[in-house]
Structure formats: C-alpha cells, structure tokens
Design a protein around this motif. Structure first.
Motif, short mmCIF file in Angstrom:
data_model
loop_
_atom_site.label_atom_id
_atom_site.label_comp_id
_atom_site.label_asym_id
_atom_site.label_seq_id
_atom_site.Cartn_x
_atom_site.Cartn_y
_atom_site.Cartn_z
N UNK A 78 0.78 -1.23 -0.05
CA UNK A 78 -0.04 0.03 -0.06
C UNK A 78 0.67 1.10 -0.13
N UNK A 79 2.00 1.20 0.84
CA UNK A 79 2.61 2.32 0.91
C UNK A 79 3.45 2.70 -0.40
N UNK A 82 1.10 4.18 -2.66
CA UNK A 82 0.82 5.76 -2.24
C UNK A 82 1.78 6.56 -2.90
N UNK A 83 3.20 6.03 -2.79
CA UNK A 83 4.33 6.81 -3.48
C UNK A 83 4.11 7.01 -4.87
N UNK A 85 1.04 6.99 -6.65
CA UNK A 85 -0.02 7.67 -7.00
C UNK A 85 0.64 9.06 -6.55
N UNK A 86 1.60 9.46 -5.61
CA UNK A 86 1.95 10.64 -5.52
C UNK A 86 3.04 11.31 -6.54
N UNK A 111 -0.49 17.62 -2.76
CA UNK A 111 0.67 16.33 -3.18
C UNK A 111 2.03 16.62 -2.89
N UNK A 114 3.05 15.57 0.83
CA UNK A 114 3.43 14.25 0.95
C UNK A 114 4.63 13.88 0.08
N UNK B 1 7.24 19.37 6.65
CA UNK B 1 6.16 18.29 6.71
C UNK B 1 5.49 18.53 7.96
N UNK B 318 -5.28 10.09 0.38
CA UNK B 318 -4.88 8.80 -0.08
C UNK B 318 -4.46 8.88 -1.61
N UNK B 319 -5.47 9.21 -2.39
CA UNK B 319 -5.55 9.18 -3.69
C UNK B 319 -4.33 10.02 -4.35
N UNK B 320 -3.93 11.25 -3.60
CA UNK B 320 -2.96 12.04 -4.29
C UNK B 320 -1.64 11.58 -3.44
N UNK B 321 -1.51 10.51 -2.64
CA UNK B 321 -0.37 10.15 -2.41
C UNK B 321 0.07 10.10 -0.72
N UNK B 322 -0.83 10.16 0.08
CA UNK B 322 -0.96 10.08 1.44
C UNK B 322 -0.81 8.69 1.81
N UNK B 323 0.50 8.27 2.61
CA UNK B 323 0.58 6.84 3.00
C UNK B 323 -0.19 6.86 4.18
N UNK B 326 1.20 8.72 7.14
CA UNK B 326 0.68 10.19 6.98
C UNK B 326 -0.61 10.38 7.49
#
Lengths: 235, 406
Positions: A78-79, A82-83, A85-86, A111, A114, B1, B318-323, B326
C-alpha cells in the motif's frame, strides 16, 4: 512496447460477493504510449471503473501484470502504491474533491506536502499551476468561493503539480453543465498538446470525441479500441 | 512536513470550535483535578512532615510501668518504677545520644496580675537537645542547675504571650505553686504536635527543682518518664533491646515476670502518620486520574466521529499520495494537540483553584513542578493512547471506499 507509460497484460479482478466470486475484469491487455489521449468508455458495470482503480494504483489486480512506467506494480504494498500515486499519477475526479477547509493554493500544493517539498517550493509550484489554469487571483480563497468549473480547474492544477507521467480523469465533466464541460475539455486538449498523457473515463460520446483514441469496455473486457476519426471539432 | 501538519491539525480543530472546546474541557477538568489533588495531598504531607520534624527524631519514651498491689493493677506511669539512676544507666548504652528523665504536670503560673495554666516539665538539659528545640531569647539551664535545684524556668511562646504580654519575660520572676522562678529563656515556636496539642504551651524547669518544689514526689529520684534519643533510625532497634535488657536487670525482674515499664517509639507513630497522608495523597491523585481517563475517552470518541466525517477527505489525501503513516500521524497529531491544549488550560485552572483554596481556607498546598510534569506527561500519553485507535482506523481505510463515501 517498453516505452509505454502503461502496459497491462491479462489484467483481471474478481470480487467476493454473496453469490460467489464475481469477475469484474476478465484479462485485459492494453498499452498506452507517452503523449496519448485516451478515452475509456462503457456502460456502468462494464468494468471500466474497476480498470480505472487499477490504473490509478488504488487497488491491486487479482491476476495479471501492470507495468507503470516500466515497473510492475501489480503486487506492490500500500505504501509503495501511495508513493506511485503521488509521484507518477495525477487524479481528476468527477466531484472535484478539493479539501473544503484549505485555500486553493494549499489544495494544489497538497501532493507536494506528501512528496516532502519545502514550503517555498510548494508555494511557488502551486502559484505556477494556478496561473496555468487561469485562477491565480483566487489563490487564497476557499473552494466554496468559486464555481464548479473553476474547482475542476483547480483539481487539474493539483493533478499536475507533481509533474506526473499521466493524468487519470474519472468522469471529469460529470458534474458540470455542457458549456463548462467544453471549457474543461479544451484545457485537457491543451495539456495533451503540451505532451501530457491523459486517460479519461466517460460515458458521454461527445466528451470521448476529444480523445485521440477510444477504448470501449463491456462485461469486463475490451470490446473495441480505435482512434477517433475526427478531432478538435466543437460539438 | 511537520509544520504543514501542525497547521492542518490547527485548521481541523478550528473547523468545529465548540466540539473541540468541549472535548478539551474533559482534559481541562482531568488535569485540573490532578493538579488540585496533588497540591492538597502534598500539602498535607508537608504539614505532617513539619510537625514530625518539630517533635525530634529517633525518639523513644520510656514510661514507668504498672505495678500490682493486692491484685489492683495501676495503669502506665502509675508507679514510681523508673528513677534518675535508670536514666544515667541508659545513657551509657551504645547508640544512645540523649537521655532526659522528665517529670511533668499541669500547674498554675502567676506573673503580676496575670495567671495561666500550663504544662510544667521538670527535666535535664538533654531534653532540649533530644527534641532539637532552640532558645530564641535568653539562655537555657545547665547540669549544675539540675544538681543544685535552682529555680529557673524556660518558657514556651504561648506562655510568654499569655503571661507576659508585651513584656520581655527574660529576667522576670513568675510563680509556680507559690515558688518564685526566674525566667531565663524563651523557646522557639514548634506549633502543634500530631495530636493537635500546642507544644509551645509549656514551662521547662530543672528536674530536681520540679521534684522538690513543684510536684513533691514521695520517692526522691523517681521519674515518670525518660526520653531517649538514638543516634540514628538504624540504631533504634538495638537501643530498644538494650534498654529492655538493662531495665529488667536493674529492676531485678526474673524470667517470666512482666516489664514494669513501657516503651514507646515516637518516630514509628510519626512515620505511620506520614505513611497515612502519603496514602491519602496517592489516593486523591488516583481518583483525579480517573477524570483524566474519562477526558481521554472523550477525545477518542470525538476523533472517531471526526474520522467518519472526514472519510472522503482521507480518501482524497490517499489518492494524491498520502501513505498510511501520513494519515495516522495527522489524526494522532490532532488528538495530541487537543490533549495538550486541554492540559495547559487544566494546569492553569488547577493552579488557580489550588491557590484560591490556599488563600480562602489557609489549607497548606504544595505546588511542585513534578506534579505539573506528571500531569503533562499523562496528558500526552492519553492523547496518543486514545488518539491511536481512531487514527489507525483512518489510516487503514480503503481509498476507493473512502472516495466513494458521501
């Protein structure tokens, strides 16, 4: 083929339901080259949303492989997703999906938070992108101060801010009137002319006509894949 | 951050001010209660310790014991079984620093037109040493005064005030039982003892003078009580067994006969009193901690509501990249911030009320930095502990489900 931004091989996804295993996607093969402008079409239940979620790295496939920028992401955790997607993807949603409590500038910059950029860089890039979509003057406003079309422009700016390899737009005009839809589509057209790869999900033929290539889904399979004959014409 | 996340947490807290304030209130009350209770508990402990330190340390009192005449048993200090020679013998024992035979009773004091009833203590100079009692005005008497039964007196502060008023008592003559005594010194104030008796309401005179002129004992040299001070707390057990053996031998008590004296460990009584207050103080703190716990549950409750309300926001992030981490740290930070802000306000409120209690009731309170630190640490722990579950719930959301949430 190795240059493809996206290459899926035998991609399948099944869901557990009360009636047993339901195959939403049955072995899809597709390649998307850099700079392409692709529309994914199909009625609801055709598997296009499932396909989009897989392309967007929001979900993982049951079978098959998915190469995103040459890297097989089908079984990443998942992580790692996520990276991806980012850094690699930019999302544009039907409902705009801006965070209501944040200024437009902060929304666009999110974005980058993150991705770990510092405050100055975030600010500068967000300003630049807001300028690109023509909304610099609203940088410090909250999303509810501007119209739906403008919100979608901000969402597009947010999708672009991390310089992704491709933009995934899920029914980006679904909540807009036809005039505003046309404006948004022109923005996509322009972005594609600049060389940005765009994948669009829509069930409206006139929206799909903006794309250079149209892929139709039915019952979890690709049933047609052809280039748009005439493009750039206003509807 | 982190700065960006702090800003976001601040925004989220500001989004529903009333709710944030009410959630915080739980922490405010919890921390406030802990601070107040600790202040009162430690104040009580401090007061007891003060009293104990005025009594003198490592003290034994030996009382002349009961004796039986024709089947009638007297109570403690009922008979003249102890004498000055016993005291002298005890002072030879290993580990004993001070021995003061005393004979005391209540007598009427007269000075000019004033009179006052007080406790008259006939003793030796060791008494003041054993009780760590200093003379603030004038001087004490010496062993030579005891040998020659001089009529000199050292008076406590209460006696000085009631009998002499504004006059300087030193050098004045007062009468005890018609006998004139010259006041040679005034004692420093010790306040109340553990029973609540005023320790300053006393007159101290040489033992022999007390026996001959004031109390008139039938057996010269006999005393009711001997105060014994051991050199250290560790030496007390040794001194106790040494004294018992010595006194039994001196009183020619055979095996099987009961002691004709009583021994009391004053320090032990004081220690148990101190232990009682300590327990009370811990109990108060524990009860107050429960409100802190309730405050923490309040935070958890609100955070859970908040996670549900913001499901869509979590999906977008989450969609834009939050793990996961985060999202986890975002919600955790919010919980900790609420907890901390509540804690700060609680500290201020608690200190204010504690000071108010002190100002209006005169109750002794002790405000220690460690109590504040403990409250703070607990608040942070509560924030993390009760923020953890909602934050983890948020972090484990499925992005697709979360985005679809209306």
């Amino acid at each position: 083929m190795t240059d493809a931004v996206i290459r899926v091989v035998g991609l399948g996804k099944s869901y557990e339901t009360a009636a047993g295993l339901f195959p939403a996607l049955k072995g899809v093969d597709l390649a998307i080259q850099p700079g392409e402008y692709l529309a994914i079409m199909g009625p609801s239940g055709s598997g296009k949303s499932t396909f989009m979620n897989l392309l967007g790295c929001l979900d993982t496939p049951t079978v098959g492989d998915y190469f995103l920028a040459g890297e097989n992401v089908a079984h990443m955790d998942k992580d790692a997703l996520a990276i991806l997607r980012n850094r690699t993807l930019g999302f544009v949603f039907q409902g705009f999906n801006l965070l209501p409590r944040m200024s437009l500038q902060d929304n666009v910059a999110l974005p980058l938070v993150y991705a770990g950029f510092d405050k100055e860089t975030r600010r500068a890039k967000a300003r630049e992108l807001l300028g690109k979509v023509g909304l610099s003057q609203y940088a410090d406003s909250l999303p509810n101060r501007i119209s739906g079309g403008q919100q979608q422009r901000v969402a597009i700016a947010r999708a672009l801010v991390n310089e992704p390899r491709l933009i995934l737009a899920d029914e980006p005009t679904g909540n807009l009137d036809s005039h505003t839809s046309e404006e948004i589509m022109k923005l996509f057209d322009e972005l594609n002319r600049e060389g940005i790869t765009i994948v669009l999900v829509t069930h409206e033929q006139d929206i799909a006509e903006h794309a250079k290539r149209q892929v139709k889904f039915l019952d979890g399979q690709v049933v047609s894949d052809h280039l748009t004959e005439r493009q750039g014409l206003p509807c | 951050m982190l700065k960006a996340m702090l800003g976001e947490a601040w925004l989220a807290m500001g989004a529903n001010r009333l709710r944030t304030a009410l959630t915080m209130l739980g922490m405010v009350i919890g921390v406030g209660a802990v601070v107040i209770m600790m202040a009162i508990g430690q104040g009580a402990q401090y007061a007891v310790q003060q009293t104990i330190s005025t009594m003198g340390s490592n003290l034994y009192i030996v009382l002349s014991g009961s004796f039986t005449t024709s089947g009638v048993r007297s109570g403690s200090a009922g008979g003249p079984t102890l004498n000055v020679a016993d005291a002298d013998a005890i002072s030879e024992l290993d580990g004993v620093t001070n021995v003061a035979p005393t004979h005391q009773g209540t007598r009427q004091l007269v000075y000019g037109s004033q009179n006052w009833s007080s406790t008259v203590v006939g003793t030796t100079p060791s008494y003041l040493e054993a009780r760590a009692w200093s003379i603030v005005n004038g001087a004490g008497f010496g062993d030579s005064d005891v040998r020659s039964s001089t009529r000199v007196a050292i008076i406590g502060k209460t006696v000085a005030e009631n009998l002499f008023g504004a006059d300087d008592p030193v050098g004045k003559t007062m009468r005890i039982q018609q006998n004139p005594f010259i006041v040679i010194g005034v004692l420093g104030s010790k306040g109340q003892n553990l029973d609540g008796r005023d320790q300053d309401d006393t007159v101290i005179i040489p033992l022999t003078t007390a026996q001959r002129k004031v109390f008139g004992t039938p057996f010269l040299g006999s005393v009711r009580m001997i105060m014994v001070q051991a050199e250290s707390a560790d030496a007390m057990a040794k001194v106790e067994s040494g004294m018992t053996a010595l006194l039994r031998q001196r009183h020619r008590l055979r095996e099987g006969m009961p002691d004709d004296f009583f021994m009391r460990n004053l320090s032990a009584a004081a220690e148990s009193e101190a232990a009682t207050t300590r327990t009370m103080s811990i109990l108060l703190g524990a009860i107050a901690s429960i409100s802190l716990l309730v405050g923490g549950i309040g935070i958890m409750n609100i955070m859970l509501v908040s996670v549900t309300e913001r499901t869509r926001e979590i999906g977008i992030r989450m969609a834009i990249g939050a793990r996961q981490k985060d999202i986890l740290s975002q919600f955790l930070l919010e919980a900790v911030m609420i907890s901390f802000a509540g804690c700060l306000l609680g500290l201020v409120l608690g200190l204010g009320i504690a000071l108010g209690i002190n100002a209006f009731t005169g109750m002794v309170i002790v405000i220690s930095g460690s109590a504040a630190l403990v409250a703070f640490a607990v608040a942070a722990t509560v924030g993390i502990f009760f923020g953890w579950y909602p934050a983890r719930k948020a972090a484990r959301l499925d992005p697709i489900e979360a985005l679809r949430y209306q």
